[in-house]
Design a protein around this motif. Sequence first.
Motif, short mmCIF file in Angstrom:
data_model
loop_
_atom_site.label_atom_id
_atom_site.label_comp_id
_atom_site.label_asym_id
_atom_site.label_seq_id
_atom_site.Cartn_x
_atom_site.Cartn_y
_atom_site.Cartn_z
N VAL A 150 0.82 -1.21 0.00
CA VAL A 150 0.00 0.00 0.00
C VAL A 150 0.86 1.26 0.00
CG1 VAL A 150 -1.99 -1.10 1.08
CG2 VAL A 150 -0.20 -0.11 2.53
N VAL A 151 2.11 1.14 0.41
CA VAL A 151 3.04 2.26 0.35
C VAL A 151 4.38 1.75 -0.19
CG1 VAL A 151 1.98 3.49 2.29
CG2 VAL A 151 3.89 1.94 2.71
N HIS A 152 5.22 2.67 -0.63
CA HIS A 152 6.55 2.27 -1.08
C HIS A 152 7.50 3.43 -0.88
CE1 HIS A 152 6.11 4.62 -4.84
NE2 HIS A 152 4.85 4.23 -4.78
N GLY A 153 8.79 3.16 -1.06
CA GLY A 153 9.78 4.22 -0.88
C GLY A 153 10.00 4.54 0.59
N THR A 175 2.81 -0.46 10.81
CA THR A 175 4.05 -1.24 10.79
C THR A 175 5.26 -0.34 10.54
OG1 THR A 175 3.67 -1.70 8.44
CG2 THR A 175 2.94 -3.36 10.03
N PRO A 176 5.57 0.56 11.46
CA PRO A 176 6.75 1.42 11.27
C PRO A 176 8.02 0.57 11.21
CG PRO A 176 5.94 1.55 13.52
CD PRO A 176 4.90 0.81 12.75
N GLY A 177 8.89 0.94 10.29
CA GLY A 177 10.12 0.19 10.11
C GLY A 177 10.07 -0.82 9.00
N LEU A 178 8.93 -0.91 8.31
CA LEU A 178 8.78 -1.84 7.19
C LEU A 178 8.67 -1.03 5.89
CD1 LEU A 178 8.34 -4.74 6.11
CD2 LEU A 178 5.89 -4.41 6.54
N ASP A 201 13.71 5.85 -4.40
CA ASP A 201 13.21 5.16 -3.22
C ASP A 201 14.34 4.90 -2.23
OD1 ASP A 201 10.60 5.08 -4.07
OD2 ASP A 201 10.59 2.93 -4.55
N ALA A 202 15.48 4.45 -2.75
CA ALA A 202 16.62 4.10 -1.88
C ALA A 202 17.04 5.30 -1.04
CB ALA A 202 17.79 3.59 -2.73
N LYS A 204 17.20 8.07 4.11
CA LYS A 204 16.97 9.30 4.87
C LYS A 204 16.06 9.06 6.06
CE LYS A 204 15.33 14.07 4.35
NZ LYS A 204 14.76 15.07 3.41
N ALA A 205 14.99 8.28 5.83
CA ALA A 205 14.04 8.00 6.90
C ALA A 205 14.69 7.19 8.02
CB ALA A 205 12.83 7.26 6.34
N LEU A 206 15.52 6.20 7.65
CA LEU A 206 16.11 5.33 8.65
C LEU A 206 17.31 5.94 9.36
CD1 LEU A 206 15.81 1.86 6.90
CD2 LEU A 206 14.83 2.52 9.10
#
Length: 382
Positions: free
Chosen positions: A340-343, A350-353, A372-373, A378-380
């Motif tokens: 349902v989401v990507h990038g 489910t945070p962290g997936l 996406d990478a 950046k998020a992690l």
Amino acid sequence: MPDLRALDLTNDRPVYVIGAGPGGLAAAAALRERGVRAVVLEKSDSVGASWRGHYDRLHLHTTRRLSGLPGLPMPRRFGRWVARDDVVRYLEKYAEFHELELVTGVEVSRIEPDGADWVLHATGGRRLTGRAVVVATGFNHTPRIPDWPGREVYAGELLHASAYRNPAPYEGRDVLVVGVGNTGAEIAADLAGAGASRVRLAVRTAPHIVRRSTAGWPAQRTGILVRRLPVPLVDAAGRLLARIAVPDLSARGLPRPEAGLYTRVRQGAIPVQDVGLIDAVRTGTVEPVAAVASFDDAKVVLADGSRISPDAVIAATGYHRALEPLVGHLGVLDERGRPVVHGGRTPRETPGLYFTGFTNPISGMLREMALDARKIAKALSA
């Protein structure tokens, strides 16, 4: 390669990346660049396994300059339209250049949250714990052949396009290719140009066909420019460009689509980039026919009621993402089995997936996986 037994003992909670194709390698490299440890788990024995299995004549439909992954451009010697074998060489070099932590021969069967961490159930009953997971198992994961009536008892040769390598086994034979996406169109043109006695192409819905490049301007760049424009505007521009650049093949059995180009894209239908199909249909070496309805002994029954007896049927009918065993229990897939989401986004529950490589945009899959990478990294690293 790192030893999986050592990974069982690690307690530094790395980010696990599932899949060593372009999406997984790009995510791992972007994470490493930001100082985040990423471990890539690959079920085969090498990177780029899907690319190694594609048919021989395959080239990227996107330009070399717009297909490089983060931190390493594709070499100029590969040319503008990069061949399959050069894509594989690039992925091998990419993993080496970025010194990625890659473990092969490891298949992850299920992932589940464990507090703030994630547990991966892997080969041999192992349980690996990481602080996040990037799923990059691929858009073309599991070959799909429709459950046509009579298929199980069909007396002729039936194979999925994933098993097709080159036209040599089909020289002098009558072949039906089913499906007029980019793969089906290219295989049909490949067969017609290399000695098949007859090539028919079963078409369920007429596709939009675009030139890979017009006056030096690649279709990919147009795809990038129009992604955020209103759908009716892009549809109108697409109709105008088609009248200018693509001949009307209606008399040959391949009419222009009724729905607009971008309308179809939003529905999940990517335009066919011409690498020989237009000329093959125009000259009659590839014959469009009605969609396959069923099989009857050694005959193929088409939707218009006609019956044909090809020597071989090649089903270019797509793939399943096959994510249900891995994450289906988490409520993160839509009704078609897609994330349902990507990038850089994660599902709220489910945070962290993270997911990458499960869309097929007109702006180019490799380009989007590179974007996406960087978003995931950046998020992690925040």
